[in-house]
Design a protein around this motif. Structure first.
Motif, PDB file in Angstrom:
ATOM      1  N   LYS A  41       1.205   6.498  -7.078  1.00 14.02           N
ATOM      2  CA  LYS A  41       0.030   7.347  -7.307  1.00 14.02           C
ATOM      3  C   LYS A  41       0.389   8.827  -7.161  1.00 14.02           C
ATOM      4  N   PHE A  75      -4.334   2.396 -10.136  1.00 18.82           N
ATOM      5  CA  PHE A  75      -2.992   1.825 -10.201  1.00 18.82           C
ATOM      6  C   PHE A  75      -2.954   0.430  -9.606  1.00 18.82           C
ATOM      7  N   VAL A  76      -2.139  -0.410 -10.197  1.00 16.67           N
ATOM      8  CA  VAL A  76      -1.842  -1.710  -9.587  1.00 16.67           C
ATOM      9  C   VAL A  76      -0.363  -1.995  -9.823  1.00 16.67           C
ATOM     10  N   ASP A 130      -8.136   5.620  -8.477  1.00 12.25           N
ATOM     11  CA  ASP A 130      -7.098   6.351  -7.741  1.00 12.25           C
ATOM     12  C   ASP A 130      -6.967   7.802  -8.177  1.00 12.25           C
ATOM     13  N   SER A 140       0.826  -1.213   0.000  1.00 13.87           N
ATOM     14  CA  SER A 140       0.000   0.000   0.000  1.00 13.87           C
ATOM     15  C   SER A 140       0.857   1.260   0.000  1.00 13.87           C
ATOM     16  N   HIS A 157       2.171   1.600  -3.512  1.00 14.96           N
ATOM     17  CA  HIS A 157       1.069   2.076  -4.342  1.00 14.96           C
ATOM     18  C   HIS A 157       0.899   3.587  -4.182  1.00 14.96           C
ATOM     19  N   SER A 158       0.956   4.066  -2.948  1.00 19.18           N
ATOM     20  CA  SER A 158       0.785   5.497  -2.681  1.00 19.18           C
ATOM     21  C   SER A 158       1.914   6.323  -3.284  1.00 19.18           C
TER      22      SER A 158
END
Length: 199
Positions: free
Chosen positions: A37, A82-83, A69, A30, A33-34
């Motif tokens: 992003k 996003f992945v 996102d 996570s 991911h942040s």
């Protein structure tokens, strides 16, 4: 051997692979991911697009609180989700699978708002799915070609830096939990003045 029980960790490559997945790491997917992003949002804004993180204007039929996102306010707004997944045996296979799932989840709700949904799929070791270029093309479709190319280049740089930072944070979070470290990792550890907790 890591304190989580994983072994062997016999070289730097195995250390990196494990650091990206260790359950004892305080740096999670996570967090990664942040980072990605935020990097993409910052980049599109530098190219004079307004962008909304975690947009809430889309309505989903299943009444679940889904949201993409990012929405980029191009002449025709573009939403993305996003992945960053782990690589399968075949590079790109996992990213393709996840991109398809994102489309199933978000495309209809985004289309109902008059916007376009394009996923943004990556693999943790750096593989870039074709959806990334499709996202940039959709955002920049009313700009000159050279501006699309510049946006693509800047997004790739921003994403590469974000993923590199994520790998670094993951390694620092795990390296103090590994009972044996390869010589190159120990050398870097000492040169940069990190203590055994990675701080």
């Amino acid at each position: 051997r890591c304190q989580c029980g994983h072994s062997p960790i016999a070289n730097a490559g195995q250390l990196i692979d494990h650091a990206l997945n260790c359950r004892l790491s305080g740096f999670t997917p996570s967090h990664r991911h942040s980072l990605v992003k935020a990097a993409v949002a910052k980049t599109v804004r530098r190219h004079n697009y307004a962008a909304t993180l975690e947009p809430t204007m889309y309505v989903y039929n299943d009444s679940v609180d889904h949201r993409p996102d990012l929405t980029v306010w191009a002449p025709r707004p573009v939403a993305t989700d996003f992945v960053i997944c782990q690589q399968d045996k075949i590079p790109g296979a996992a990213a393709t699978d996840h991109a398809k799932k994102k489309i199933v989840r978000h495309r209809a709700a985004v289309a109902n708002a008059g916007h376009v949904f394009v996923p943004f799929a990556l693999e943790a070791h750096g593989y870039e799915h074709s959806s990334v270029q499709a996202f940039v093309k959709q955002v920049a479709q009313f700009r000159p070609k050279y501006e699309e190319q510049e946006l693509m280049q800047d997004i790739r740089v921003a994403v590469s830096v974000a993923l590199a930072r994520a790998r670094m944070y993951s390694i620092l979070a795990v390296i103090g939990k590994v009972s044996w470290q390869p010589a190159d990792a120990v050398g870097a550890h000492a040169r940069h003045g990190f203590d055994e907790t990675g701080t």
